[in-house]
Design an enzyme around this catalytic site. Structure first.
Site, mmCIF file in Angstrom:
data_model
loop_
_atom_site.group_PDB
_atom_site.id
_atom_site.type_symbol
_atom_site.label_atom_id
_atom_site.label_comp_id
_atom_site.label_asym_id
_atom_site.label_seq_id
_atom_site.Cartn_x
_atom_site.Cartn_y
_atom_site.Cartn_z
ATOM 1 N N LEU A 166 69.695 4.097 45.560
ATOM 2 C CA LEU A 166 69.946 5.215 46.463
ATOM 3 C C LEU A 166 69.462 4.759 47.834
ATOM 4 O O LEU A 166 68.318 4.327 47.981
ATOM 5 C CB LEU A 166 69.188 6.472 46.011
ATOM 6 C CG LEU A 166 69.654 7.809 46.600
ATOM 7 C CD1 LEU A 166 71.116 8.074 46.256
ATOM 8 C CD2 LEU A 166 68.791 8.950 46.087
ATOM 9 N N ASP A 167 70.337 4.795 48.821
ATOM 10 C CA ASP A 167 70.007 4.270 50.140
ATOM 11 C C ASP A 167 68.769 4.942 50.723
ATOM 12 O O ASP A 167 68.468 6.104 50.425
ATOM 13 C CB ASP A 167 71.179 4.451 51.097
ATOM 14 C CG ASP A 167 72.360 3.547 50.752
ATOM 15 O OD1 ASP A 167 72.148 2.581 49.994
ATOM 16 O OD2 ASP A 167 73.474 3.820 51.233
ATOM 17 N N ARG A 168 68.086 4.212 51.589
ATOM 18 C CA ARG A 168 66.821 4.698 52.151
ATOM 19 C C ARG A 168 66.984 6.041 52.851
ATOM 20 O O ARG A 168 66.135 6.926 52.719
ATOM 21 C CB ARG A 168 66.249 3.663 53.131
ATOM 22 C CG ARG A 168 64.914 4.076 53.750
ATOM 23 C CD ARG A 168 64.253 2.917 54.462
ATOM 24 N NE ARG A 168 64.992 2.494 55.633
ATOM 25 C CZ ARG A 168 64.779 2.965 56.866
ATOM 26 N NH1 ARG A 168 63.858 3.895 57.067
ATOM 27 N NH2 ARG A 168 65.477 2.519 57.884
ATOM 28 N N GLN A 169 68.062 6.220 53.601
ATOM 29 C CA GLN A 169 68.234 7.454 54.367
ATOM 30 C C GLN A 169 68.900 8.568 53.564
ATOM 31 O O GLN A 169 69.216 9.623 54.111
ATOM 32 C CB GLN A 169 69.055 7.163 55.634
ATOM 33 C CG GLN A 169 68.358 6.237 56.620
ATOM 34 C CD GLN A 169 67.051 6.814 57.155
ATOM 35 O OE1 GLN A 169 66.754 7.993 56.982
ATOM 36 N NE2 GLN A 169 66.250 5.978 57.797
ATOM 37 N N THR A 170 69.122 8.330 52.261
ATOM 38 C CA THR A 170 69.744 9.339 51.405
ATOM 39 C C THR A 170 68.692 9.941 50.484
ATOM 40 O O THR A 170 67.922 9.222 49.861
ATOM 41 C CB THR A 170 70.869 8.716 50.556
ATOM 42 O OG1 THR A 170 71.820 8.093 51.424
ATOM 43 C CG2 THR A 170 71.571 9.766 49.715
#
Length: 218
Positions: A166-170
């Site tokens: 899961l992407d850092r900004q998500t």
């Protein structure tokens, strides 16, 4: 014939490193762990088998524990060449600390679900999943290491296994395995497409079209 100190250290592995409590009885308060060998690990060497279950330990560190006489297969002391087979019971008394444990991070994330095999956590936006680059401490894995350390009698006995990205900004839910077998089973579920993921985007304003592509970070 007696060996010199240098000879003993070389026999035991790396020069300058010798197993703790070699040939001695460890303190009774050291935890004892038992595992039944899974079919997926049938025929593996005993230190490799233990490394699958104690992911904060290197195979080399676990081999030192084997050489110290603190590992048993079906109640028989194992030597460093021993292999394990499905259905056997492997017992180990860890006389040394882990050598690959993640740095602690006292931050907290919401635990949505937990059982002895897995966790589901709500990762906030801005928190990276694994240590990398400039984020060697402030990651979800570091936070979870601190959490699971509270569940065990000593630090580093469990290592949280994050099984998907899961992407850092998500922000969103992430599944975390607590055992070797659950990590394998959950990972296979993702690979086989038996796990579905849904994303919800919160937007502001009015779109010019009801469909299309967004080619910017979201």
């Amino acid at each position: 014939m007696s060996k010199s100190v240098d000879e003993e250290e070389t026999v035991n592995g790396n020069v300058g490193e010798k197993p703790v409590c070699l040939g001695a009885v460890p303190p009774p308060d050291l935890p004892m762990f038992e595992f039944v060998v899974e079919h997926t690990l049938h025929g593996t060497r005993v230190d490799t088998f233990l490394a699958r279950h104690f992911r904060n330990y290197s195979s080399w560190r676990l081999m030192r524990v084997v050489r110290a006489g603190m590992v048993w297969v079906d109640h028989i002391p194992a030597d460093e060449t021993a292999r394990v087979f499905a259905g056997q019971t492997v017992s180990v008394q860890l006389i040394e600390p882990p050598d690959r444990v993640l740095e602690s991070d006292p931050s907290e994330v919401p635990i949505i679900y937990s059982d002895p095999w897995m966790l589901v956590v709500d990762k906030p936006a801005g928190l990276i999943a694994h240590p990398t680059g400039e984020f060697q401490v402030n990651s979800l894995a570091n936070v979870l290491q601190t959490y699971v350390d509270r569940l065990t009698p000593a630090r580093g006995l469990l290592r949280p296994g994050i099984v998907h990205r899961l992407d850092r900004q998500t922000s969103g839910l992430m599944v975390v395995a607590l055992t070797h077998q659950s990590h394998r089973n959950i990972s296979m579920g993702f690979e086989a497409g038996r796990v579905s993921k849904s994303y919800l985007a919160l937007t502001e304003g009015v779109f010019a079209s009801t469909s299309g592509s967004i080619k910017h970070p979201i």
